[in-house]
Design a protein around this motif. Structure first.
Motif, PDB file in Angstrom:
ATOM      1  N   GLY A   1       0.753  -1.243   0.000  1.00 28.75           N
ATOM      2  CA  GLY A   1       0.000   0.000   0.000  1.00 28.75           C
ATOM      3  C   GLY A   1       0.782   1.290   0.000  1.00 28.75           C
ATOM      4  N   VAL A   2       2.030   1.258  -0.395  1.00 27.25           N
ATOM      5  CA  VAL A   2       2.817   2.496  -0.421  1.00 27.25           C
ATOM      6  C   VAL A   2       3.492   2.689  -1.781  1.00 27.25           C
ATOM      7  N   ASP A   3       2.742   2.438  -2.835  1.00 23.22           N
ATOM      8  CA  ASP A   3       3.336   2.485  -4.168  1.00 23.22           C
ATOM      9  C   ASP A   3       3.510   3.895  -4.713  1.00 23.22           C
ATOM     10  N   GLU A   4       2.686   4.843  -4.306  1.00 22.14           N
ATOM     11  CA  GLU A   4       2.797   6.192  -4.863  1.00 22.14           C
ATOM     12  C   GLU A   4       3.457   7.179  -3.912  1.00 22.14           C
ATOM     13  N   TRP A   5       3.458   6.896  -2.641  1.00 26.13           N
ATOM     14  CA  TRP A   5       4.038   7.793  -1.648  1.00 26.13           C
ATOM     15  C   TRP A   5       4.948   6.997  -0.732  1.00 26.13           C
ATOM     16  N   HIS A   6       5.568   7.700   0.158  1.00 27.35           N
ATOM     17  CA  HIS A   6       6.391   7.002   1.155  1.00 27.35           C
ATOM     18  C   HIS A   6       5.461   6.282   2.135  1.00 27.35           C
ATOM     19  N   GLY A   7       6.023   5.395   2.877  1.00 27.53           N
ATOM     20  CA  GLY A   7       5.248   4.687   3.888  1.00 27.53           C
ATOM     21  C   GLY A   7       6.185   3.985   4.847  1.00 27.53           C
ATOM     22  N   THR A   8       5.661   3.633   5.993  1.00 30.51           N
ATOM     23  CA  THR A   8       6.436   2.939   7.008  1.00 30.51           C
ATOM     24  C   THR A   8       5.716   1.648   7.357  1.00 30.51           C
ATOM     25  N   ASN A   9       6.389   0.541   7.188  1.00 35.27           N
ATOM     26  CA  ASN A   9       5.898  -0.771   7.583  1.00 35.27           C
ATOM     27  C   ASN A   9       6.842  -1.316   8.642  1.00 35.27           C
ATOM     28  N   VAL A  10       6.298  -1.988   9.626  1.00 26.02           N
ATOM     29  CA  VAL A  10       7.121  -2.690  10.608  1.00 26.02           C
ATOM     30  C   VAL A  10       6.700  -4.149  10.565  1.00 26.02           C
ATOM     31  N   PHE A  11       7.676  -5.018  10.429  1.00 24.96           N
ATOM     32  CA  PHE A  11       7.427  -6.456  10.409  1.00 24.96           C
ATOM     33  C   PHE A  11       8.173  -7.101  11.561  1.00 24.96           C
ATOM     34  N   PHE A  12       7.610  -8.169  12.074  1.00 26.47           N
ATOM     35  CA  PHE A  12       8.233  -8.931  13.151  1.00 26.47           C
ATOM     36  C   PHE A  12       8.258 -10.387  12.724  1.00 26.47           C
TER      37      PHE A  12
END
Length: 118
Positions: A15-26
């Motif tokens: 869901g961050v293809d056009e803008w920046h984004g932050t995902n956190v994975f564990f």
């Protein structure tokens, strides 16, 4: 702590293809959990290491935090090294320990309502 920059379709998938984004994975063994997501507005305050650690499932892993068994926990800021000198198995620089301890004591005194000593 590994940090990654993505350059393929992974961004689009999350869901961050056009803008920046932050995902956190564990990752827990073979399972991976997405524990945090933010895109568009809202992550402009991000930038420092502490901001990112605070949104991770394990946080800063300080003694007061409730980390799962087997995950390291350390005294607050004791793992910092003076002027970023990281020699394998070296103890923290005593100058930094003294500064850290003094700051923690002042913070605790403030929180407890104690008046600063002069």
């Amino acid at each position: 702590m590994p940090w990654f920059t993505l350059t393929d379709s992974f961004d689009t998938d999350f869901g961050v293809d056009e803008w920046h984004g932050t995902n956190v994975f564990f990752r827990d063994g073979n399972r991976v959990f997405r524990t945090y997501f933010l895109n568009n507005r809202g992550d402009e305050q991000m930038g420092g290491t502490w901001n990112y650690l605070d949104i991770t499932p394990l946080g800063r892993q300080e003694v007061w935090e409730d980390s799962p068994e087997g995950y390291p926990q350390t005294q607050t800021y004791k793992w910092w090294n003076w002027h970023d000198s990281y020699v394998a198995d070296a103890p923290p620089d005593q100058k930094w320990v003294e500064i850290s301890d003094a700051g923690e004591k002042a913070f605790r005194n403030h929180c407890d309502g104690a008046k600063p000593s002069t």
